[in-house]
Write an enzyme that holds these catalytic residues in place. Structure first.
Site, PDB file in Angstrom:
ATOM      1  N   GLY A  43       0.784  -1.238   0.000  1.00 27.87           N
ATOM      2  CA  GLY A  43       0.000   0.000   0.000  1.00 27.87           C
ATOM      3  C   GLY A  43       0.813   1.284   0.000  1.00 27.87           C
ATOM      4  CG  PHE A  76     -12.175   0.378   3.409  1.00 28.21           C
ATOM      5  CD1 PHE A  76     -11.368  -0.304   4.312  1.00 28.21           C
ATOM      6  CD2 PHE A  76     -11.955   0.198   2.052  1.00 28.21           C
ATOM      7  CE1 PHE A  76     -10.365  -1.141   3.871  1.00 28.21           C
ATOM      8  CE2 PHE A  76     -10.952  -0.651   1.602  1.00 28.21           C
ATOM      9  CZ  PHE A  76     -10.159  -1.318   2.509  1.00 28.21           C
ATOM     10  CE  LYS A 110      -9.496   4.230   7.711  1.00 31.16           C
ATOM     11  NZ  LYS A 110     -10.076   2.876   7.504  1.00 31.16           N
ATOM     12  CG  ASP A 122      -5.716  -3.422  -1.401  1.00 32.34           C
ATOM     13  OD1 ASP A 122      -5.240  -2.973  -0.338  1.00 32.34           O
ATOM     14  OD2 ASP A 122      -6.105  -4.599  -1.530  1.00 32.34           O
ATOM     15  NE  ARG A 170      -2.432  -3.125  -3.995  1.00 31.53           N
ATOM     16  CZ  ARG A 170      -2.422  -3.260  -2.673  1.00 31.53           C
ATOM     17  NH1 ARG A 170      -2.218  -2.206  -1.914  1.00 31.53           N
ATOM     18  NH2 ARG A 170      -2.627  -4.425  -2.107  1.00 31.53           N
ATOM     19  CG  ASP A 190      -7.859   0.677  10.853  1.00 30.51           C
ATOM     20  OD1 ASP A 190      -8.676   1.442  10.344  1.00 30.51           O
ATOM     21  OD2 ASP A 190      -8.184  -0.353  11.476  1.00 30.51           O
ATOM     22  CD  GLU A 229       1.567   1.027   6.885  1.00 22.94           C
ATOM     23  OE1 GLU A 229       1.705   0.927   5.657  1.00 22.94           O
ATOM     24  OE2 GLU A 229       1.363   0.057   7.643  1.00 22.94           O
ATOM     25  CG  ASP A 230      -0.997   1.950   3.291  1.00 23.74           C
ATOM     26  OD1 ASP A 230      -0.720   1.678   4.485  1.00 23.74           O
ATOM     27  OD2 ASP A 230      -1.560   1.136   2.538  1.00 23.74           O
TER      28      ASP A 230
HETATM   29  P1  IMP Z   1      -3.401  -1.282  11.468  1.00 21.50           P
HETATM   30  O1  IMP Z   1      -2.363  -2.289  11.847  1.00 21.50           O
HETATM   31  O2  IMP Z   1      -4.753  -1.622  12.027  1.00 21.50           O
HETATM   32  O3  IMP Z   1      -3.007   0.131  11.791  1.00 21.50           O
HETATM   33  O4  IMP Z   1      -3.638  -1.446   9.912  1.00 21.50           O
HETATM   34  C1  IMP Z   1      -2.975  -0.769   8.928  1.00 21.50           C
HETATM   35  C2  IMP Z   1      -3.190  -1.497   7.615  1.00 21.50           C
HETATM   36  O5  IMP Z   1      -4.580  -1.823   7.406  1.00 21.50           O
HETATM   37  C3  IMP Z   1      -2.826  -0.607   6.461  1.00 21.50           C
HETATM   38  O6  IMP Z   1      -1.459  -0.739   6.126  1.00 21.50           O
HETATM   39  C4  IMP Z   1      -3.750  -1.094   5.367  1.00 21.50           C
HETATM   40  O7  IMP Z   1      -3.164  -2.180   4.691  1.00 21.50           O
HETATM   41  C5  IMP Z   1      -4.977  -1.578   6.083  1.00 21.50           C
HETATM   42  N1  IMP Z   1      -6.043  -0.559   6.067  1.00 21.50           N
HETATM   43  C6  IMP Z   1      -6.570   0.070   7.144  1.00 21.50           C
HETATM   44  N2  IMP Z   1      -7.551   0.929   6.794  1.00 21.50           N
HETATM   45  C7  IMP Z   1      -7.619   0.876   5.445  1.00 21.50           C
HETATM   46  C8  IMP Z   1      -8.450   1.567   4.466  1.00 21.50           C
HETATM   47  O8  IMP Z   1      -9.300   2.424   4.763  1.00 21.50           O
HETATM   48  N3  IMP Z   1      -8.227   1.242   3.170  1.00 21.50           N
HETATM   49  C9  IMP Z   1      -7.306   0.332   2.773  1.00 21.50           C
HETATM   50  N4  IMP Z   1      -6.518  -0.341   3.654  1.00 21.50           N
HETATM   51  C10 IMP Z   1      -6.676  -0.077   4.973  1.00 21.50           C
HETATM   52 MG    MG Z   2      -0.606  -1.340   4.273  1.00 21.79          MG
END
Ligand code: IMP
Ligand code: MG
Length: 181
Positions: A45, A153, A132, A160, A166, A104, A100-101
């Site tokens: 991502g 989302f 977020k 993606d 993407r 969450d 990082e993209d």
């Molecule tokens: P975390 O470990 O919960 O912070 O998750 C981060 C990862 O979840 C990101 O690198 C994305 O791959 C995926 N992710 C979380 N939210 C989204 C979204 O809104 N769109 C696409 N991918 C997401």
């Molecule tokens: Mg990611």
């Protein structure tokens, strides 16, 4: 605009400004340091964001890639599956910025930061295009943040849904009917 997109959340122009601002901050923070600076892209991502950031940073940098996935849905352990690891010697001579993209829950970045610190990196910072904050489950405040967004989302600019979207040049919210199909 793509027909599956309900709303554009971050435009190309806004992303362009975000990238330049973050690159300037990185230049300021790392200029004159005697360690190597490594921009570490988390696949897949972050690849578009990484490409833009590395073009605008002017201090000397090296790049590398890691790929991780969570241990299935609903995992609370915060453990990750490392699919592509970082193979480098002498990390004590390296300052790392994880690119990082989106953040969450925060589990991915919290885990990676600790993992790289345990591997002996001189320092580890985190940089994300999107955040977020309302979704956070672990204590993680990124060092460089592009844009805080609501709990929606989003896809595009590397992000993606089911490996699609993407390549969109902006960040947008998908139409709900795309998920339900
Ligand atoms: P975390 O470990 O919960 O912070 O998750 C981060 C990862 O979840 C990101 O690198 C994305 O791959 C995926 N992710 C979380 N939210 C989204 C979204 O809104 N769109 C696409 N991918 C997401
Ligand atoms: Mg990611």
């Amino acid at each position: 605009m793509h027909s599956d997109i309900k709303e554009i959340l971050v435009t190309e122009e806004q992303i362009d400004k975000i990238v330049k601002d973050i690159a300037e901050q990185i230049d300021r923070d790392y200029r004159g340091r005697d360690k190597k600076l490594l921009l570490l892209c988390i696949l897949k991502g972050s690849v578009v964001f990484m490409g833009e950031i590395m073009k605008h940073v002017t201090v000397p940098v090296e790049i590398d890639f890691m790929k991780v996935s969570s241990y299935g849905s609903g995992t609370t352990s915060g453990r990750l599956n490392i699919i592509l690891d970082l193979h480098r010697d002498n990390l004590q001579d390296t300052d790392i910025i994880i690119i990082e993209d989106i953040i969450d829950s925060g589990k991915t970045l919290a885990y990676l930061r600790k993992y790289l610190e345990l591997k002996g990196a001189n320092s580890v910072r985190t940089c994300t295009l999107l955040d977020k904050p309302s979704r956070r489950e672990v204590d993680l405040v990124p060092d460089y943040t592009g844009c805080e967004i609501p709990d929606e989302f989003v896809v595009g600019f590397g992000l993606d849904y089911d490996e699609k979207y993407r390549n969109l040049p902006f960040v947008g919210i998908l139409k709900p009917e795309v998920y339900s199909n």
